[in-house]
Design an enzyme around this catalytic site. Structure first.
Site, PDB file in Angstrom:
ATOM      1  N   TYR A  13       0.807  -1.226   0.000  1.00 46.43           N
ATOM      2  CA  TYR A  13       0.000   0.000   0.000  1.00 46.43           C
ATOM      3  C   TYR A  13       0.842   1.279   0.000  1.00 46.43           C
ATOM      4  O   TYR A  13       0.309   2.369  -0.198  1.00 46.43           O
ATOM      5  CB  TYR A  13      -0.915   0.038   1.230  1.00 46.43           C
ATOM      6  CG  TYR A  13      -1.980  -1.027   1.230  1.00 46.43           C
ATOM      7  CD1 TYR A  13      -3.046  -0.971   0.331  1.00 46.43           C
ATOM      8  CD2 TYR A  13      -1.928  -2.091   2.122  1.00 46.43           C
ATOM      9  CE1 TYR A  13      -4.031  -1.946   0.327  1.00 46.43           C
ATOM     10  CE2 TYR A  13      -2.909  -3.073   2.125  1.00 46.43           C
ATOM     11  CZ  TYR A  13      -3.957  -2.998   1.231  1.00 46.43           C
ATOM     12  OH  TYR A  13      -4.928  -3.962   1.230  1.00 46.43           O
ATOM     13  N   PHE A  35      -4.983  -0.603   9.897  1.00 47.03           N
ATOM     14  CA  PHE A  35      -5.555  -0.340   8.583  1.00 47.03           C
ATOM     15  C   PHE A  35      -6.324   0.972   8.655  1.00 47.03           C
ATOM     16  O   PHE A  35      -6.691   1.444   9.729  1.00 47.03           O
ATOM     17  CB  PHE A  35      -6.424  -1.514   8.106  1.00 47.03           C
ATOM     18  CG  PHE A  35      -5.589  -2.581   7.461  1.00 47.03           C
ATOM     19  CD1 PHE A  35      -5.213  -2.473   6.123  1.00 47.03           C
ATOM     20  CD2 PHE A  35      -5.120  -3.656   8.200  1.00 47.03           C
ATOM     21  CE1 PHE A  35      -4.390  -3.420   5.532  1.00 47.03           C
ATOM     22  CE2 PHE A  35      -4.299  -4.612   7.619  1.00 47.03           C
ATOM     23  CZ  PHE A  35      -3.936  -4.493   6.280  1.00 47.03           C
ATOM     24  N   ASN A  74      -9.292   2.013   8.135  1.00 47.13           N
ATOM     25  CA  ASN A  74     -10.588   2.120   8.809  1.00 47.13           C
ATOM     26  C   ASN A  74     -10.497   1.950  10.327  1.00 47.13           C
ATOM     27  O   ASN A  74     -11.505   1.999  11.025  1.00 47.13           O
ATOM     28  CB  ASN A  74     -11.591   1.116   8.212  1.00 47.13           C
ATOM     29  CG  ASN A  74     -11.136  -0.325   8.377  1.00 47.13           C
ATOM     30  OD1 ASN A  74      -9.976  -0.586   8.691  1.00 47.13           O
ATOM     31  ND2 ASN A  74     -12.032  -1.262   8.163  1.00 47.13           N
ATOM     32  N   ASN A 108     -12.854   6.517   5.184  1.00 44.98           N
ATOM     33  CA  ASN A 108     -12.953   5.613   6.335  1.00 44.98           C
ATOM     34  C   ASN A 108     -11.990   5.932   7.467  1.00 44.98           C
ATOM     35  O   ASN A 108     -12.276   5.654   8.625  1.00 44.98           O
ATOM     36  CB  ASN A 108     -12.770   4.155   5.887  1.00 44.98           C
ATOM     37  CG  ASN A 108     -13.977   3.656   5.122  1.00 44.98           C
ATOM     38  OD1 ASN A 108     -15.102   4.093   5.373  1.00 44.98           O
ATOM     39  ND2 ASN A 108     -13.757   2.763   4.180  1.00 44.98           N
ATOM     40  N   HIS A 113      -4.146   6.416  -1.369  1.00 46.92           N
ATOM     41  CA  HIS A 113      -4.754   6.481  -0.031  1.00 46.92           C
ATOM     42  C   HIS A 113      -3.714   6.799   1.043  1.00 46.92           C
ATOM     43  O   HIS A 113      -4.065   7.176   2.151  1.00 46.92           O
ATOM     44  CB  HIS A 113      -5.436   5.136   0.273  1.00 46.92           C
ATOM     45  CG  HIS A 113      -6.773   5.250   0.938  1.00 46.92           C
ATOM     46  ND1 HIS A 113      -7.518   6.415   0.983  1.00 46.92           N
ATOM     47  CD2 HIS A 113      -7.523   4.317   1.593  1.00 46.92           C
ATOM     48  CE1 HIS A 113      -8.657   6.188   1.638  1.00 46.92           C
ATOM     49  NE2 HIS A 113      -8.682   4.933   2.017  1.00 46.92           N
TER      50      HIS A 113
END
Length: 194
Positions: free
Chosen positions: A16, A67, A69, A115, A21
């Site tokens: 990631y 993560f 969220n 989120n 993001h």
């Protein structure tokens, strides 16, 4: 009112690291580099942290290792430990509703479907009144493509614009501590990378 905690939102792990993001984490990484304050993992805060001095103020940097969220878990842990109020927190995050090459400061507001912001608001006792640094990543044009878009890696031409906006945002964040929020906001909001 001064900022005591600057948070950069991200998903953990190498897969990631280069995705849109994670733009918030790119910002905090750059700030840590500029201030020569390397981030180190700190389990009790569920993230990478550092301590810096900005305009004579003691400020903590945080990139959660949860993560996206679950970002609120890390933010709430640090805010609670250091007795930091929501309005003393700046959260840097990727923003679909701003074009590439642009970044803007904002106080409060909703989560806009993000989120990470949603969880932070919830874990701060449903309090949305923290500062945000919104880093423009552009929009795929179709809401059904949003998840793939934010979890995708921007092409080199887009990455350059995001990086330039983050660079200006880092300068303006430092300026916030020396010259005040109004001056820093005016400068940042006038910027657009070409």
């Amino acid at each position: 009112m001064t900022i005591k905690l600057i948070v950069g939102l991200a998903n953990p792990g190498a897969e990631y690291a280069a995705t849109r993001h994670n733009a918030g984490a790119w910002f905090v990484d750059l700030l840590a580099e500029r201030l020569r304050a390397p981030l180190r993992e700190e389990a009790k805060f569920f993230g990478y942290t550092s301590r810096v001095t900005l305009g004579g103020e003691d400020v903590r940097l945080l990139v959660p290792t949860t993560f996206m969220n679950l970002s609120g878990k890390a933010v709430a842990a640090m805010a609670s430990f250091f007795r930091i109020n929501p309005d003393e927190i700046l959260v840097a995050h990727d923003e679909l509703d701003l074009p590439l090459g642009v970044a803007k400061f904002k106080l409060g507001g909703g989560h806009g479907g993000h989120n990470g912001l949603k969880d932070i608001i919830s874990k701060l006792g449903n309090n949305p009144n923290f500062h945000r640094l919104r880093i423009g990543i552009g929009h795929p044009g179709d809401k059904n493509k949003v998840v793939g878009f934010v979890l995708g890696k921007p092409p080199v031409s887009e990455q350059k614009l995001i990086d330039e906006a983050i660079d200006e945002a880092a300068r303006c964040t430092e300026m916030w501590f020396t010259d005040g929020l109004t001056k820093a906001t005016n400068r940042l909001h006038a910027f657009k990378a070409q």
